[in-house]
Design a protein around this motif. Structure first.
Motif, PDB file in Angstrom:
ATOM      1  N   THR A 138       9.785  52.059  57.619  1.00  0.00           N
ATOM      2  CA  THR A 138       9.354  50.811  56.997  1.00  0.00           C
ATOM      3  C   THR A 138      10.502  50.120  56.268  1.00  0.00           C
ATOM      4  N   ARG A 139      10.412  48.807  56.202  1.00  0.00           N
ATOM      5  CA  ARG A 139      11.413  48.048  55.456  1.00  0.00           C
ATOM      6  C   ARG A 139      10.943  47.735  54.038  1.00  0.00           C
ATOM      7  N   PHE A 140       9.799  48.330  53.636  1.00  0.00           N
ATOM      8  CA  PHE A 140       9.204  48.002  52.345  1.00  0.00           C
ATOM      9  C   PHE A 140       9.366  49.132  51.322  1.00  0.00           C
ATOM     10  N   GLY A 141       9.977  48.824  50.212  1.00  0.00           N
ATOM     11  CA  GLY A 141       9.917  49.683  49.042  1.00  0.00           C
ATOM     12  C   GLY A 141      10.946  50.793  48.978  1.00  0.00           C
ATOM     13  N   VAL A 142      11.044  51.380  47.769  1.00  0.00           N
ATOM     14  CA  VAL A 142      11.991  52.444  47.458  1.00  0.00           C
ATOM     15  C   VAL A 142      11.231  53.755  47.343  1.00  0.00           C
ATOM     16  N   THR A 143      11.674  54.776  48.037  1.00  0.00           N
ATOM     17  CA  THR A 143      11.045  56.086  47.931  1.00  0.00           C
ATOM     18  C   THR A 143      11.529  56.793  46.665  1.00  0.00           C
ATOM     19  N   ALA A 144      10.759  57.779  46.222  1.00  0.00           N
ATOM     20  CA  ALA A 144      11.043  58.442  44.942  1.00  0.00           C
ATOM     21  C   ALA A 144      12.420  59.093  44.914  1.00  0.00           C
ATOM     22  N   ASP A 145      12.856  59.625  46.049  1.00  0.00           N
ATOM     23  CA  ASP A 145      14.143  60.320  46.070  1.00  0.00           C
ATOM     24  C   ASP A 145      15.337  59.392  45.880  1.00  0.00           C
ATOM     25  N   LYS A 146      15.106  58.070  45.965  1.00  0.00           N
ATOM     26  CA  LYS A 146      16.202  57.113  45.807  1.00  0.00           C
ATOM     27  C   LYS A 146      16.251  56.476  44.417  1.00  0.00           C
ATOM     28  N   LEU A 147      15.279  56.783  43.590  1.00  0.00           N
ATOM     29  CA  LEU A 147      15.244  56.188  42.251  1.00  0.00           C
ATOM     30  C   LEU A 147      16.069  57.008  41.261  1.00  0.00           C
ATOM     31  N   PRO A 148      16.803  56.345  40.369  1.00  0.00           N
ATOM     32  CA  PRO A 148      17.503  57.087  39.308  1.00  0.00           C
ATOM     33  C   PRO A 148      16.494  57.592  38.276  1.00  0.00           C
ATOM     34  N   GLU A 149      16.821  58.684  37.615  1.00  0.00           N
ATOM     35  CA  GLU A 149      15.899  59.223  36.612  1.00  0.00           C
ATOM     36  C   GLU A 149      15.644  58.219  35.494  1.00  0.00           C
ATOM     37  N   ARG A 150      16.652  57.456  35.179  1.00  0.00           N
ATOM     38  CA  ARG A 150      16.495  56.415  34.171  1.00  0.00           C
ATOM     39  C   ARG A 150      16.571  55.056  34.861  1.00  0.00           C
TER      40      ARG A 150
END
Length: 376
Positions: A138-150
């Protein structure tokens, strides 16, 4: 009417709006209108009696929210552009980025707007892949593994869209995945938008289950404002598309009633989704039972464009169709009215509102200049 026409019925629109406003109050959430499904702006004075905001996915929709609805939009786009981002931001109260790279590129240009990130929980029960926003690749959204902790300090919210005309039971199962993957970031947020596809005005939708889900969510995360942005729910079952028979042709035993409307031009979701619309006074006959169905008064319905595939299924009527008589497609206001096109330059249906006092008001008629100006 002798020409094709969409008719939105005020009584049915107000019925939906009353239910939506009631859910919002009981669940202590904000429910806003998604223009991608319904954008008939001449109905906005009615809609403003029940809700206070809308959601946009483009500069044109953001302008419609700001200039015609009278309030800045909650805006999301898969990709903002250099030449539009500033104008979109000026007309938005909330602006959600689809990716971290879009955030990095544009967040410094967006002032006095609450910023969000679209997240992808990697879970959706939408069966038609064309409409599944969480399908692999999908071209939509950021998965959890790509988010910084802060999270960046100017990110106030998450936006998550996983549904398509779904029930509260689907939302309940989806919410489990959203919380499992993303709840550790919730303390850093002010709001969460659970997107559209919550078809709460459908007759079999479990409204009380939705309200209970939202109350439970508030108990777990009392600081988070919750937003839903359905589109179909607002205009669900609010009016038909009235067409007319212009000819009946036959080939290899198949009779096709050719209408003065087109599936590809005026009912594109019927071909894209695909789904079979309800036709008033007719019964849809499934292809699997076609051979066992009496051929009497059986017709395939065909559009009047030059596309070979501009036809849809088989319907059995209780009489022989006559040239000029009406064929009425039910529930043709949501999505249909915003997705029509002028392929072939064929006559575009007018748009009307049937008011509560029984008077029919023509909101818009289309002619040659509308077709010509699209190419100007």
């Amino acid at each position: 009417m002798s020409t094709p026409i969409y008719i939105i019925e005020e009584t049915k629109l107000r019925r939906n709006l009353k239910l939506i406003a009631g859910v919002a109050a009981k669940a202590d959430i904000e429910i806003i209108l998604a223009f991608k499904a319904f954008a008939l702006w001449k109905t906005f004075p009615i809609i403003r009696e029940y809700i206070h905001a809308t959601t946009a996915s483009s500069l044109s929709e953001a302008r419609l929210a700001y200039e015609e609805f009278g309030a800045p939009a909650h805006t999301f786009s898969p990709a903002y552009t250099d030449d539009e981002i500033d104008e979109i931001a000026r007309r938005s109260s909330h602006l959600t980025f689809n990716s971290l790279s879009q955030y990095e590129r544009y967040h410094h240009r967006v002032k006095d707007v609450s910023l969000g990130l679209r997240i992808n929980p990697e879970y959706s029960e939408v069966g038609t892949m064309l409409y599944n926003p969480c399908a692999p690749g999908t071209r939509f959204g950021v998965t959890a593994d790509k988010l910084p902790e802060r999270l960046p300090t100017d990110i106030d919210g998450f936006h998550c869209h996983c549904h398509c005309e779904s029930g509260a039971d689907v939302f309940e199962r989806t919410l489990v995945h959203i919380e499992e993957k993303f709840s550790r970031w919730f303390p850093q947020l002010k709001w969460i938008n659970f997107g559209g596809g919550h078809l709460m005005t459908r007759r079999d939708y479990d409204v009380e289950r939705l309200i209970s889900l939202m109350r439970g969510f508030h108990e777990r995360y009392p600081w988070l404002k919750v937003i839903l942005e359905p589109g179909s729910a607002f205009a669900w079952q609010t009016g038909p598309l009235v067409s007319h028979v212009v000819d009946v042709v036959e080939d290899k035993g198949i009779r096709t009633a050719i209408l003065d409307v087109s599936f590809t031009c005026h009912m594109p979701d019927c071909l894209e989704m695909p789904y079979f619309p309800d036709v008033r006074y007719a019964i849809h006959v499934d292809d699997n039972t076609l051979s066992s169905t009496a051929n009497r008064h059986l017709y395939r319905l065909g559009g009047n464009s030059c596309l070979s595939g501009d036809y849809m299924g088989f319907w059995q009527f209780n009489h022989e169709l006559q040239i000029g008589e009406e064929v009425i497609f039910e529930d043709m206001i949501h999505y249909t009215t915003v997705k029509t096109n002028m392929f072939n330059g064929i006559s575009h249906p007018a748009i009307a509102m049937l008011h509560m006092d029984g008077k029919l008001e023509i909101l818009r008629e289309f002619g040659y200049q509308d077709y010509k100006n699209r190419m100007d």
